[in-house]
Every structure is written in C-alpha cells, then in structure tokens.
Design a protein around this motif. Structure first.
Motif, PDB file in Angstrom:
ATOM      1  N   UNK A  71     -59.184  18.809 -98.599  1.00  0.00           N
ATOM      2  CA  UNK A  71     -58.196  18.261 -99.523  1.00  0.00           C
ATOM      3  C   UNK A  71     -57.557  19.391-100.322  1.00  0.00           C
ATOM      4  N   UNK A  72     -56.250  19.364-100.429  1.00  0.00           N
ATOM      5  CA  UNK A  72     -55.551  20.367-101.245  1.00  0.00           C
ATOM      6  C   UNK A  72     -55.887  20.100-102.712  1.00  0.00           C
ATOM      7  N   UNK A  73     -56.384  21.118-103.417  1.00  0.00           N
ATOM      8  CA  UNK A  73     -56.839  20.956-104.802  1.00  0.00           C
ATOM      9  C   UNK A  73     -56.407  22.148-105.641  1.00  0.00           C
ATOM     10  N   UNK A  74     -55.638  21.911-106.701  1.00  0.00           N
ATOM     11  CA  UNK A  74     -55.145  22.988-107.577  1.00  0.00           C
ATOM     12  C   UNK A  74     -56.001  23.148-108.827  1.00  0.00           C
ATOM     13  N   UNK A  75     -57.169  22.517-108.847  1.00  0.00           N
ATOM     14  CA  UNK A  75     -57.979  22.501-110.075  1.00  0.00           C
ATOM     15  C   UNK A  75     -59.400  23.010-109.855  1.00  0.00           C
ATOM     16  N   UNK A  76     -59.548  24.018-108.998  1.00  0.00           N
ATOM     17  CA  UNK A  76     -60.876  24.609-108.820  1.00  0.00           C
ATOM     18  C   UNK A  76     -61.292  25.417-110.047  1.00  0.00           C
ATOM     19  N   UNK A  77     -60.345  26.176-110.586  1.00  0.00           N
ATOM     20  CA  UNK A  77     -60.638  27.080-111.708  1.00  0.00           C
ATOM     21  C   UNK A  77     -59.551  26.983-112.781  1.00  0.00           C
ATOM     22  N   UNK A  78     -59.958  27.231-114.043  1.00  0.00           N
ATOM     23  CA  UNK A  78     -59.022  27.321-115.167  1.00  0.00           C
ATOM     24  C   UNK A  78     -59.148  28.736-115.719  1.00  0.00           C
ATOM     25  N   UNK A 166     -52.473  32.243-121.899  1.00  0.00           N
ATOM     26  CA  UNK A 166     -52.861  30.833-121.919  1.00  0.00           C
ATOM     27  C   UNK A 166     -53.557  30.439-120.639  1.00  0.00           C
ATOM     28  N   UNK A 167     -54.212  29.279-120.586  1.00  0.00           N
ATOM     29  CA  UNK A 167     -54.941  28.868-119.393  1.00  0.00           C
ATOM     30  C   UNK A 167     -54.012  28.349-118.306  1.00  0.00           C
ATOM     31  N   UNK A 168     -54.427  28.519-117.061  1.00  0.00           N
ATOM     32  CA  UNK A 168     -53.701  27.993-115.917  1.00  0.00           C
ATOM     33  C   UNK A 168     -54.701  27.572-114.849  1.00  0.00           C
ATOM     34  N   UNK A 169     -54.391  26.528-114.110  1.00  0.00           N
ATOM     35  CA  UNK A 169     -55.265  26.047-113.055  1.00  0.00           C
ATOM     36  C   UNK A 169     -54.901  26.699-111.718  1.00  0.00           C
ATOM     37  N   UNK A 170     -55.907  27.035-110.944  1.00  0.00           N
ATOM     38  CA  UNK A 170     -55.697  27.544-109.598  1.00  0.00           C
ATOM     39  C   UNK A 170     -56.707  26.895-108.657  1.00  0.00           C
ATOM     40  N   UNK A 171     -56.329  26.770-107.386  1.00  0.00           N
ATOM     41  CA  UNK A 171     -57.225  26.174-106.399  1.00  0.00           C
ATOM     42  C   UNK A 171     -56.789  26.564-105.009  1.00  0.00           C
ATOM     43  N   UNK A 172     -57.079  25.730-104.033  1.00  0.00           N
ATOM     44  CA  UNK A 172     -56.718  26.081-102.666  1.00  0.00           C
ATOM     45  C   UNK A 172     -57.031  24.997-101.663  1.00  0.00           C
ATOM     46  N   UNK A 173     -56.941  25.390-100.405  1.00  0.00           N
ATOM     47  CA  UNK A 173     -57.185  24.494 -99.285  1.00  0.00           C
ATOM     48  C   UNK A 173     -57.568  25.333 -98.078  1.00  0.00           C
TER      49      UNK A 173
END
Length: 364
Positions: A71-78, A166-173
């Motif tokens: 599943x594509x997920x952009x919220x693995x890390x902040x 500032x914080x930003x979300x990163x993730x992947x697939x």
C-alpha cells in the motif's frame, strides 16, 4: 498400425548562583536540536499467489507473476529539520539477496533480478518514496544511487522533500515480481524479510543522516512453483486391413478412421497451449496431409493421410492452438483427427503399412 508419440536532542544547560539573599538565579542557554524523525518499526507483508504453474517453454526473463505492490503510504515517518534547507526522504536496502546476473525492463525501468531459493526463479524489486512534495517513480532496488552520497550503497535513496524547521511526513511503497532466470526446478521459494526502508533527514547539500531505528521491514510470503505441462500417452491407432482393389488410382483413399489424441492433466494458470505434428518418415504430399509409411512397412504405393475433425488436411510443423484449454481449471482434453490410407503411386502392392506421427506441445 499408427502410433502417436508424446513428443526480491541536544541538552538544555543551566547553572545557578546564590545571591546575598539566597536567591537562586537560573540562566538557560539556547536549545540546539539536531534534525530528527519519529515513527515506529513495523513489518509490511507482500503476498504473492500461494502457487504458480510456470509454462515449461517460458523464455528466460518472463514475468512469472504480475507486479505485487504494498500500500502506498506517506506517513511512515514525521521528520523535522533545523534550517529552511533541510530535507527528509526514504531509502531502501536489499537484505539476504544475491543478484542473478539477469536484468529485465518493465515500465521503462531496468530491474536487477535477485535469486530465490528455487533454481530458475528470481525476484525483481521496485521501490518508491512518497512525501508532501512528490511521489517518485519506482526505482530498481539493485541499483544504488549514482553520484549521490546521501546514503551509502547498497541503500537506494528514492526522493526528498524540504522540511525546513517544521515537521513533514514521508513514506513509500514497494513492488515485487517473480522472474524466470533459467531452467526451473519445481519447489517453494522461502519467504522472509528481503529488504527494508529507513528515514533520511538533514541538510542534503552537505550530507544527510540515515536514521538508524524505526526500520520498515518488507516480508515476502513463500510461494510454490511447478513446471506446467500436460501428459500425452503413446497411442496406437488400428487402421484395419484393405484389399489393394480399394484403391482406384493415385489420390484415392480408404474410408477414414476417427481417433483422438489425449492431452491429459494440463495445469491451470497457463496463458495458452499450442501443439504441432511431425512425421518422422517424411511428408509425401503436404497439401493433402499425406505422410510416408515407416521403414518397417512392406506395402508400397500408399501413404497415410491425416485430417482434422473438420476434414481439413493436417498441416505439419505448424502450430495449432488447444482452444478447449481452460486457464482457470486446467484439465484433460482431446484432439480429434481422422486417418486413412492414400494411394501415392501408380499401383498398390500388399503388405504391412505402418506410420508414426509425433506431437509437440508448447506452453505459454
């Protein structure tokens, strides 16, 4: 007689001073925080089909499965930076895999194919980074970044996004596909964690940090491979006995005998099955579908004529499609044919009249 033969934190410092009245005065320094990311470790499972029947004749480089994606997920890390130029992203690392030496091209990307525990079967892995800035195209897990020193090989960095202070979300697939790399020995490709992902954060221009914790582990379930083919038993066809007078001249023939070639135990999952016929003793008349008798025959002036169930002369060394094959279920099928004796010479002399027809199956 005719025989059918089966042919992939800084600290906040303080000090104190006691005054004449016993007052404690605190003087605090400015906080010095490093770029950082938060998140949690977890395992992401990629589930291929439990079993795959591989066409026996599939060429090396054939995809044995479609691409199987997480599943594509952009919220693995902040992630948080310390300056306006700091960035964050995701990198991937292959684990316990050996390149097979084969690469394949898919979707405009050249992928490394890693070995699996099954001979002849490999796995290709594509990875993508997802952030507030963008979603990267899939990259090959087997090709570390060229000219980028953000992370050491064999890590593959996918993309970055400016986080500033500032914080930003990163993730992947990720996606995987199994590939034929050579002759296949049926067996089960053991599953397990095959690769992992980690956050990358910091000033990319001078060197970012590969975060050591909170890894995302990618686990692939086991999958069984079999080599798909049908079985064809040897089958004698009794042509019967005829008087020489049955034949009235060249191109005359005996009444046809109906028979069928059995194509048994075909596996499900093949894209198609083709077959072709060949005459070991030679073809006398290709237009009429006539083959020569075997060398152990004593009759002269005749050959064997073969036709399909519609009465059309059989074409030799030509592929026919087993149209009755059902990909969903597999099963057993028949190829109905007709055979007769056919006068090829001016006269027919009595004797034994035998012929051999071979069938070759091709699996897609």
């Amino acid at each position: 007689m005719m025989k059918i033969l089966k042919a992939l934190t800084g600290a906040v410092k303080s000090h104190w001073r006691r005054g004449l009245l016993g007052m404690v005065v605190l003087a605090c320094s400015t906080a010095a925080w490093a770029s950082s990311c938060s998140g949690r470790a977890s395992t992401i499972t990629l589930t291929p089909p439990a079993a795959i029947a591989i066409p026996r004749d599939a060429v090396v480089g054939t995809l044995l499965t479609s691409w199987i994606a997480s599943t594509a997920d952009s919220n693995w890390y902040q992630c948080t930076g310390t300056s306006g130029s700091d960035m964050a992203g995701v990198a991937f690392e292959p684990l316990l895999q050996t390149p097979s030496g084969l690469t394949i091209s898919s979707g405009g990307v050249r992928y490394t194919v890693f070995n699996t525990s099954v001979a002849g079967v490999g796995i290709a892995v594509g990875v993508s980074g997802i952030s507030a800035c963008s979603t990267s195209a899939f990259r090959d897990l087997g090709t570390p970044n060229s000219g980028i020193t953000l992370v050491p090989a064999p890590w593959v960095f996918t993309n970055g996004c400016t986080v500033g202070s500032g914080p930003a979300n990163v993730g992947g697939q990720a996606q995987i596909a199994f590939v034929k790399t050579g002759p296949i020995t049926p067996g089960t490709a053991s599953g397990g964690v095959l690769f992992e992902a980690a956050a990358v954060v910091g000033p990319f221009s001078t060197g970012a940090t590969l975060v050591s914790g909170m890894r995302k582990s990618f686990k692939v379930d086991s999958i069984s491979f079999t080599v798909g083919s049908c079985t064809i038993p040897d089958m004698p066809v009794s042509m019967g006995s005829y008087k020489a007078s049955t034949f009235t001249g060249p191109n005359s023939s005996s009444n046809p005998i109906d028979f069928s070639v059995a194509v048994n135990s075909c596996p499900a999952g093949l894209n198609g099955i083709q077959y072709s016929f060949d005459a070991p003793s030679g073809v006398i008349n290709a237009t009429a579908g006539v083959i020569a008798l075997s060398s152990n025959s004593t009759a002269t002036g005749i050959g064997l004529q073969l036709k399909d169930n519609s009465g059309n002369a059989l074409k030799y060394n030509t592929n026919y499609t087993l149209s009755s094959y059902n990909k969903s279920t597999g099963g057993s099928y028949t190829i109905p044919l007709k055979a007769s004796y056919y006068q090829t010479g001016k006269a027919v002399t009595a004797g034994s009249a035998n012929g051999t027809l071979t069938i070759t199956m091709t699996y897609q």
